[in-house]
Write an enzyme that holds these catalytic residues in place. Structure first.
Site, short mmCIF file in Angstrom:
data_model
loop_
_atom_site.label_atom_id
_atom_site.label_comp_id
_atom_site.label_asym_id
_atom_site.label_seq_id
_atom_site.Cartn_x
_atom_site.Cartn_y
_atom_site.Cartn_z
N GLY A 22 26.88 -6.67 -2.22
CA GLY A 22 26.06 -5.49 -2.38
C GLY A 22 26.18 -4.53 -1.22
N CYS A 23 25.03 -4.07 -0.74
CA CYS A 23 25.00 -3.08 0.34
C CYS A 23 25.54 -3.64 1.65
CB CYS A 23 23.58 -2.57 0.54
SG CYS A 23 22.92 -1.66 -0.88
N ALA A 24 25.54 -4.95 1.84
CA ALA A 24 26.06 -5.54 3.07
C ALA A 24 27.58 -5.52 3.12
CB ALA A 24 25.57 -6.99 3.21
#
Length: 354
Positions: free
Chosen positions: A137-139
């Site tokens: 995801g955003c990581a």
């Protein structure tokens, strides 16, 4: 030392403003018992504009996961190459100089990955390694930087290309009416970013150390529920408070490197929302202005998932960069709850560093 060079970033041409988002929420969910709360949360994100790959009328329709995924593939193939070319030019590299492509995306699915298509379509060498990352995801923006750093550490003469392609609007689910889903509908945007990590030379962040940290027992706080209709985004109400347990991991990484995380010269942080940045300012003990690049991305583009970190770094470049040898922290946060962290110094290319 590997150097993360200037990222290239592109956002789609269709724009939706905060006021339009609020009006749509009122029109589509007039009887929702928590509509006032949802409107307040959306307004508090500070997102003024977002860019989406389709006009809003098409975005709000749901033609089925199969068609949506075909849109994802077509849009990725149409938009990624131009961004890659700019990133290569900014790093003064050619496709033939790239040894590995790290492709991150959590908003569509392809097999083989877009990396295979890029190698063929843009004349990368056939022995270019491929590292697709789909579930961070955003990581994943931070993870891509770290994996590129690891690769260039193992192969000091190598160069890595990072590509982040996120079309969050293609994950809109009209039947999801939870507060977390309604908030997400007003927070996430679409964007494409790319950057080169050079094993030798280059202007940018000379990467020195990286690390990861996962908060135990939080794997259900940010997740997809995968159904016939596609990816249904689930967001736990406890997520905004995760900076308190993650800040010690950032402090620890810096301390192991002989640095103080509260006394660095620049910070490139994933902007999941304003609360994330506010809390990190508090727990890292740095002024709010330290995160001005991340806030600007959030305000102008919304949360563009894995591409946020690269866009925030692009804004530092646009400001003229940092002083030579200035110390900085890069970090992305996402499902797990996972933090991907990196430390580096700003490097200006000289004859000695090429």
């Amino acid at each position: 030392m590997a150097t993360l060079c200037r990222p290239a970033v592109s956002v789609p041409e269709h724009v939706i403003t905060m006021e339009e988002t609020l009006q749509l929420a009122r029109a589509r969910h007039p009887d929702h018992p928590q509509l006032p709360l949802a409107l307040r949360l959306i307004r508090n994100t500070g997102v003024r504009t977002r860019h989406i790959v389709q006009p809003i009328e098409e975005t709000l329709e749901h033609p089925g996961f199969e068609i949506r995924n075909k849109v994802y593939e077509a849009e990725a193939k149409a938009r990624v190459p131009e961004v890659v070319r700019r990133a290569l030019d900014d790093a003064e590299t050619l496709t033939t100089d790239i040894d590995v492509i790290i492709y991150v995306s959590c908003t569509g699915f392809m097999m083989p990955s877009l990396t295979a298509w890029l190698i063929n379509a843009m004349d990368f060498s056939s022995d270019t390694r491929q590292i697709p990352i789909a579930q961070l995801g955003c990581a994943a923006g931070g993870a891509a930087i770290n994996r590129a750093h690891d690769f260039c550490t193992a192969y000091p003469e190598a160069n890595a290309l990072i590509v982040a392609c996120e079309f969050c609007s293609l994950c809109y689910q009209p039947t999801d009416l939870g507060i977390g889903s309604l908030l997400s509908n007003g927070l996430f945007g679409d964007g494409v970013a790319a950057a080169v990590v050079r094993g030798r030379g280059g202007t940018g962040v000379k990467l020195e150390r990286n690390g990861s940290y996962l908060i135990p027992k939080t794997e259900e706080w940010i997740m997809y529920d995968v159904r016939a209709t596609g990816f249904h985004f689930l967001l736990d109400k406890r997520v905004p408070g995760t900076m308190e347990p993650l800040a010690p991991a950032l402090h620890g990484l810096a301390r192991r490197h002989g640095w103080n995380a509260s006394e660095l010269d620049f910070y490139i942080i994933h902007a999941g929302g304003p609360r994330i940045l506010d809390d990190l300012s508090k727990f890292l003990r740095v002024p709010p202005a330290a995160f001005r690049f991340s806030r600007a991305t959030l305000t102008e583009y919304g949360n563009i998932a894995s591409a946020v970190v690269l866009d925030a770094l692009r804004r530092l470049f646009d400001e003229g960069g940092a002083e030579h040898a200035a110390r900085g922290l890069l970090a992305g946060f996402g499902p797990g709850i996972t933090a991907e962290m990196a430390l580096g110094r700003w490097q200006h290319t000289t004859k000695e560093t090429v």
